[in-house]
Scaffold this active site. Structure first.
Site, PDB file in Angstrom:
ATOM      1  N   ASP A  27      17.334  22.800 -20.665  1.00  0.00           N
ATOM      2  CA  ASP A  27      17.405  24.041 -21.425  1.00  0.00           C
ATOM      3  C   ASP A  27      16.432  24.046 -22.596  1.00  0.00           C
ATOM      4  O   ASP A  27      15.734  25.032 -22.844  1.00  0.00           O
ATOM      5  CB  ASP A  27      18.827  24.328 -21.891  1.00  0.00           C
ATOM      6  N   LYS A  52      19.494  16.859 -17.267  1.00  0.00           N
ATOM      7  CA  LYS A  52      20.633  17.421 -17.991  1.00  0.00           C
ATOM      8  C   LYS A  52      21.653  16.303 -18.164  1.00  0.00           C
ATOM      9  O   LYS A  52      22.800  16.377 -17.722  1.00  0.00           O
ATOM     10  CB  LYS A  52      21.220  18.616 -17.212  1.00  0.00           C
ATOM     11  N   ASP A  57       8.098  28.234 -12.170  1.00  0.00           N
ATOM     12  CA  ASP A  57       7.945  29.691 -12.189  1.00  0.00           C
ATOM     13  C   ASP A  57       7.805  30.196 -13.618  1.00  0.00           C
ATOM     14  O   ASP A  57       7.025  31.122 -13.885  1.00  0.00           O
ATOM     15  CB  ASP A  57       9.143  30.360 -11.519  1.00  0.00           C
ATOM     16  N   ASP A 111      11.870  24.009  -9.604  1.00  0.00           N
ATOM     17  CA  ASP A 111      11.657  25.334  -9.040  1.00  0.00           C
ATOM     18  C   ASP A 111      11.641  26.381 -10.155  1.00  0.00           C
ATOM     19  O   ASP A 111      10.763  27.250 -10.226  1.00  0.00           O
ATOM     20  CB  ASP A 111      12.778  25.622  -8.047  1.00  0.00           C
ATOM     21  N   TYR A 131      19.379  21.730  -2.995  1.00  0.00           N
ATOM     22  CA  TYR A 131      18.865  22.487  -1.864  1.00  0.00           C
ATOM     23  C   TYR A 131      19.130  21.797  -0.529  1.00  0.00           C
ATOM     24  O   TYR A 131      19.091  22.435   0.526  1.00  0.00           O
ATOM     25  CB  TYR A 131      17.366  22.734  -2.020  1.00  0.00           C
TER      26      TYR A 131
END
Length: 353
Positions: A221, A189, A249, A245, A141
């Site tokens: 994942d 990851k 959610d 993020d 970001y």
């Protein structure tokens, strides 16, 4: 206490949920003999509509000198055609960067009485009480270079982390885990990304300083899958900006609604407190918004921002009592269920404080 709190209602349902949160804050002030100096400022689309930048200088200056900041929501589709630096959402990234709030805490729990509100079977959701600790001022970001060449059909974003950035947020997560159930899952990851190799290396090293906290590592994942199948298996989740993020959610969805989730963004200066949900322009102005995320953010503002832990606990308990009474906002009532307005639910929380 006499604390100065900057309010950034923002866009969509932001003003509605901030108004609800302020009513609860006022009730806490009356009950516990505190005074709040409230300073309302513009941000996002609300600022753009006043011919100002998404984060006006006055708003940033007020936030930097506050004891705490309460944000509603940022985002307005009316401005989607503007360049990224002029869109409402750019204000949020700039505000986080300027405040230096590098650690974002996003609790997600199974609220009593809402075990059947989400998509999971109640016995799967039972006992879920986790916190996502998200690194907030680095990663994709904020990374440079970044560019979008529409004519050439190419785009680039840069994922970059440094050892100090990972170190400081990891220490926040380990300290929090030590106060909770002493389990920390670090999400990366590592099988694909070099940044994740750095992340895992730093977190593993810091973990040796917290021998009482059980550290595990999760690929993002498989972590996402485990959140859906066994959310109660997590205590504290530590992760980088974009993964956090997404996962936070998801945690909101499995618990019943994004409208339930509060957050605290912490650094060396004033904390930024906000519900996780977006501006939801489709229901703005209809008193359909769920104020729990914003009210629970007030609980975090009191406890984590101002050090008023009893007051924060009182707000959380009031939300529980309101839910125990059986009232539900539209997102929790389900199809055909009876729902109450934002104001009516807030009335119940205020009465319960």
């Amino acid at each position: 206490m006499n604390a100065r709190i900057v309010l950034l209602p923002g866009d969509g349902i932001g003003p509605e949920v901030v108004a609800a949160a302020v009513r609860v804050l006022d009730r806490v002030g009356t009950r516990f003999n505190h005074q709040w100096t409230l300073d309302t400022q513009l941000i996002g689309g609300a600022a753009l509509r006043q011919q100002q930048p998404p984060l006006p200088d006055a708003s940033l200056a007020a936030a930097k000198t506050a004891d705490a900041i309460l944000l509603g929501a940022v985002g307005d589709p009316s401005f989607d055609a503007l360049p990224p630096s002029r869109r409402p959402e750019s204000a949020l990234l700039a505000l986080r960067r300027e405040l230096g709030v590098f650690a974002n805490l996003r609790p997600a729990r199974a609220w009593p009485g809402l075990e059947e509100a989400g998509p999971l079977k109640p016995h799967v959701l039972a006992g879920t009480d986790l916190v996502v600790v998200r690194e907030l001022t680095g990663g994709l970001y904020y990374g440079e270079p970044r560019a979008y060449d529409q004519a050439a059909g190419t785009a680039v974003n840069t994922l970059r982390y440094t050892r100090p950035e990972v170190d400081r947020v990891a220490r926040v997560a380990f300290t929090l885990a030590r106060k909770r159930r002493k389990r920390l899952a670090s999400v990366d990851k590592v099988n694909v990304l070099e940044t994740s190799r750095l992340w895992r290396d730093v977190v593993t090293g810091i973990g040796r300083e917290y021998p009482d906290v059980a550290l595990s590592h999760e690929l993002v994942d498989s972590c996402a899958m485990k959140l859906a199948f066994a959310p109660s298996s997590f205590d504290v989740l530590l992760t980088e900006n974009m993964f956090g993020d997404i996962l936070s959610d998801e945690a909101g969805a499995v618990c019943g609604s994004l409208g339930l989730l509060p957050s605290a963004s912490l650094g060396a200066g004033p904390g930024l407190f906000e519900p996780v949900h977006g501006s939801a322009p489709d229901i703005a102005g209809q008193s359909k918004a769920n104020p729990i995320g914003a009210i629970a953010s007030v609980a975090m503002l009191l406890a984590d921002g101002l050090g008023l832990h009893d007051e924060g606990a009182a707000v959380t308990a009031a939300i529980e009592r309101a839910l125990a009474s059986g009232i539900r906002t539209a997102d929790l009532a389900g199809p055909g269920g009876v729902s109450v307005t934002t104001d009516a639910f807030t009335d119940a929380v205020v009465a319960a404080v």
